[in-house]
Design a protein around this motif. Sequence first.
Motif, PDB file in Angstrom:
ATOM      1  N   ALA A  40      38.461  70.222  60.702  1.00  0.00           N
ATOM      2  CA  ALA A  40      37.891  69.906  62.008  1.00  0.00           C
ATOM      3  C   ALA A  40      37.931  71.143  62.893  1.00  0.00           C
ATOM      4  N   PRO A  41      37.091  71.184  63.911  1.00  0.00           N
ATOM      5  CA  PRO A  41      37.076  72.350  64.808  1.00  0.00           C
ATOM      6  C   PRO A  41      38.451  72.622  65.394  1.00  0.00           C
ATOM      7  N   GLY A  42      38.898  73.847  65.257  1.00  0.00           N
ATOM      8  CA  GLY A  42      40.180  74.237  65.822  1.00  0.00           C
ATOM      9  C   GLY A  42      41.395  73.789  65.058  1.00  0.00           C
ATOM     10  N   LYS A  43      41.191  73.190  63.888  1.00  0.00           N
ATOM     11  CA  LYS A  43      42.313  72.685  63.101  1.00  0.00           C
ATOM     12  C   LYS A  43      42.328  73.323  61.714  1.00  0.00           C
ATOM     13  N   GLU A  44      43.466  73.172  61.037  1.00  0.00           N
ATOM     14  CA  GLU A  44      43.583  73.692  59.683  1.00  0.00           C
ATOM     15  C   GLU A  44      42.899  72.747  58.683  1.00  0.00           C
ATOM     16  N   ARG A  45      42.551  73.328  57.559  1.00  0.00           N
ATOM     17  CA  ARG A  45      41.976  72.516  56.492  1.00  0.00           C
ATOM     18  C   ARG A  45      43.043  71.558  55.953  1.00  0.00           C
ATOM     19  N   GLU A  46      42.643  70.320  55.716  1.00  0.00           N
ATOM     20  CA  GLU A  46      43.598  69.315  55.258  1.00  0.00           C
ATOM     21  C   GLU A  46      43.049  68.520  54.085  1.00  0.00           C
ATOM     22  N   LEU A  47      43.965  67.990  53.309  1.00  0.00           N
ATOM     23  CA  LEU A  47      43.599  67.174  52.162  1.00  0.00           C
ATOM     24  C   LEU A  47      42.987  65.856  52.616  1.00  0.00           C
ATOM     25  N   VAL A  48      41.905  65.465  51.942  1.00  0.00           N
ATOM     26  CA  VAL A  48      41.342  64.132  52.129  1.00  0.00           C
ATOM     27  C   VAL A  48      41.730  63.273  50.929  1.00  0.00           C
ATOM     28  N   ALA A  49      41.332  63.706  49.738  1.00  0.00           N
ATOM     29  CA  ALA A  49      41.634  62.934  48.532  1.00  0.00           C
ATOM     30  C   ALA A  49      41.404  63.798  47.305  1.00  0.00           C
ATOM     31  N   THR A  50      42.106  63.459  46.224  1.00  0.00           N
ATOM     32  CA  THR A  50      41.877  64.100  44.941  1.00  0.00           C
ATOM     33  C   THR A  50      41.772  63.039  43.865  1.00  0.00           C
ATOM     34  N   ILE A  51      41.176  63.429  42.744  1.00  0.00           N
ATOM     35  CA  ILE A  51      41.033  62.519  41.618  1.00  0.00           C
ATOM     36  C   ILE A  51      41.140  63.317  40.337  1.00  0.00           C
ATOM     37  N   THR A  52      41.929  62.811  39.390  1.00  0.00           N
ATOM     38  CA  THR A  52      42.075  63.500  38.113  1.00  0.00           C
ATOM     39  C   THR A  52      40.899  63.164  37.197  1.00  0.00           C
ATOM     40  N   PHE A  53      40.851  63.846  36.064  1.00  0.00           N
ATOM     41  CA  PHE A  53      39.792  63.584  35.101  1.00  0.00           C
ATOM     42  C   PHE A  53      39.818  62.118  34.661  1.00  0.00           C
ATOM     43  N   ASN A  54      41.013  61.548  34.562  1.00  0.00           N
ATOM     44  CA  ASN A  54      41.159  60.165  34.117  1.00  0.00           C
ATOM     45  C   ASN A  54      41.096  59.146  35.248  1.00  0.00           C
ATOM     46  N   SER A  84      33.853  53.043  58.081  1.00  0.00           N
ATOM     47  CA  SER A  84      34.451  52.862  59.415  1.00  0.00           C
ATOM     48  C   SER A  84      34.751  54.224  60.056  1.00  0.00           C
ATOM     49  N   LEU A  85      33.763  55.069  60.049  1.00  0.00           N
ATOM     50  CA  LEU A  85      33.967  56.441  60.523  1.00  0.00           C
ATOM     51  C   LEU A  85      34.279  56.475  62.009  1.00  0.00           C
ATOM     52  N   LYS A  86      35.125  57.431  62.374  1.00  0.00           N
ATOM     53  CA  LYS A  86      35.569  57.622  63.753  1.00  0.00           C
ATOM     54  C   LYS A  86      35.185  59.022  64.207  1.00  0.00           C
ATOM     55  N   PRO A  87      35.074  59.228  65.500  1.00  0.00           N
ATOM     56  CA  PRO A  87      34.755  60.579  65.987  1.00  0.00           C
ATOM     57  C   PRO A  87      35.735  61.633  65.472  1.00  0.00           C
ATOM     58  N   GLU A  88      36.990  61.268  65.277  1.00  0.00           N
ATOM     59  CA  GLU A  88      37.975  62.236  64.784  1.00  0.00           C
ATOM     60  C   GLU A  88      37.798  62.580  63.310  1.00  0.00           C
ATOM     61  N   ASP A  89      36.870  61.907  62.637  1.00  0.00           N
ATOM     62  CA  ASP A  89      36.539  62.287  61.266  1.00  0.00           C
ATOM     63  C   ASP A  89      35.526  63.420  61.223  1.00  0.00           C
ATOM     64  N   THR A  90      35.029  63.801  62.380  1.00  0.00           N
ATOM     65  CA  THR A  90      34.089  64.918  62.445  1.00  0.00           C
ATOM     66  C   THR A  90      34.743  66.186  61.909  1.00  0.00           C
ATOM     67  N   ALA A  91      34.096  66.807  60.928  1.00  0.00           N
ATOM     68  CA  ALA A  91      34.675  67.976  60.272  1.00  0.00           C
ATOM     69  C   ALA A  91      33.683  68.518  59.251  1.00  0.00           C
ATOM     70  N   VAL A  92      33.993  69.694  58.761  1.00  0.00           N
ATOM     71  CA  VAL A  92      33.314  70.198  57.570  1.00  0.00           C
ATOM     72  C   VAL A  92      34.130  69.726  56.374  1.00  0.00           C
ATOM     73  N   TYR A  93      33.477  69.079  55.449  1.00  0.00           N
ATOM     74  CA  TYR A  93      34.135  68.537  54.258  1.00  0.00           C
ATOM     75  C   TYR A  93      33.853  69.456  53.077  1.00  0.00           C
ATOM     76  N   TYR A  94      34.938  69.892  52.448  1.00  0.00           N
ATOM     77  CA  TYR A  94      34.849  70.842  51.344  1.00  0.00           C
ATOM     78  C   TYR A  94      35.229  70.170  50.031  1.00  0.00           C
ATOM     79  N   CYS A  95      34.463  70.453  49.022  1.00  0.00           N
ATOM     80  CA  CYS A  95      34.757  70.015  47.668  1.00  0.00           C
ATOM     81  C   CYS A  95      35.644  71.060  46.996  1.00  0.00           C
ATOM     82  N   ARG A  96      36.529  70.593  46.146  1.00  0.00           N
ATOM     83  CA  ARG A  96      37.415  71.480  45.403  1.00  0.00           C
ATOM     84  C   ARG A  96      37.446  71.013  43.954  1.00  0.00           C
ATOM     85  N   ALA A  97      37.453  71.963  43.034  1.00  0.00           N
ATOM     86  CA  ALA A  97      37.517  71.610  41.615  1.00  0.00           C
ATOM     87  C   ALA A  97      38.470  72.541  40.902  1.00  0.00           C
TER      88      ALA A  97
END
Length: 115
Positions: A40-54, A84-97
Amino acid sequence: QVQLVESGGGLVQPGGSLRLSCAASGSNFRVNDMGWFRQAPGKERELVATITFNGITNYADSLKGRFFISRDNAKNTVYLQMNSLKPEDTAVYYCRAWGAWGAYWGKGALVTVSS
């Protein structure tokens, strides 16, 4: 070299839903864990969710019950269903692999929650 391309970002009203997708390409090896982070603007990058191959999932505690991660291994694609999105969910969402070749970031998808 692995490329991660996110799609599905945009503007949504509070209470609405959005689904992000991230497709991994360029890898000759199996994509292991995949995940989503956000910044989010002015904040550090944070984990949303991860998923394993299985399919074992892990979520940020504050997002459990609203956000859902899934993947299609045949397509090397990970999804993030956001409800149920909230204004505080506003952010750049990054994918990681992650794989035997290391770990890569996508370039990000902007999600704006506003009326």
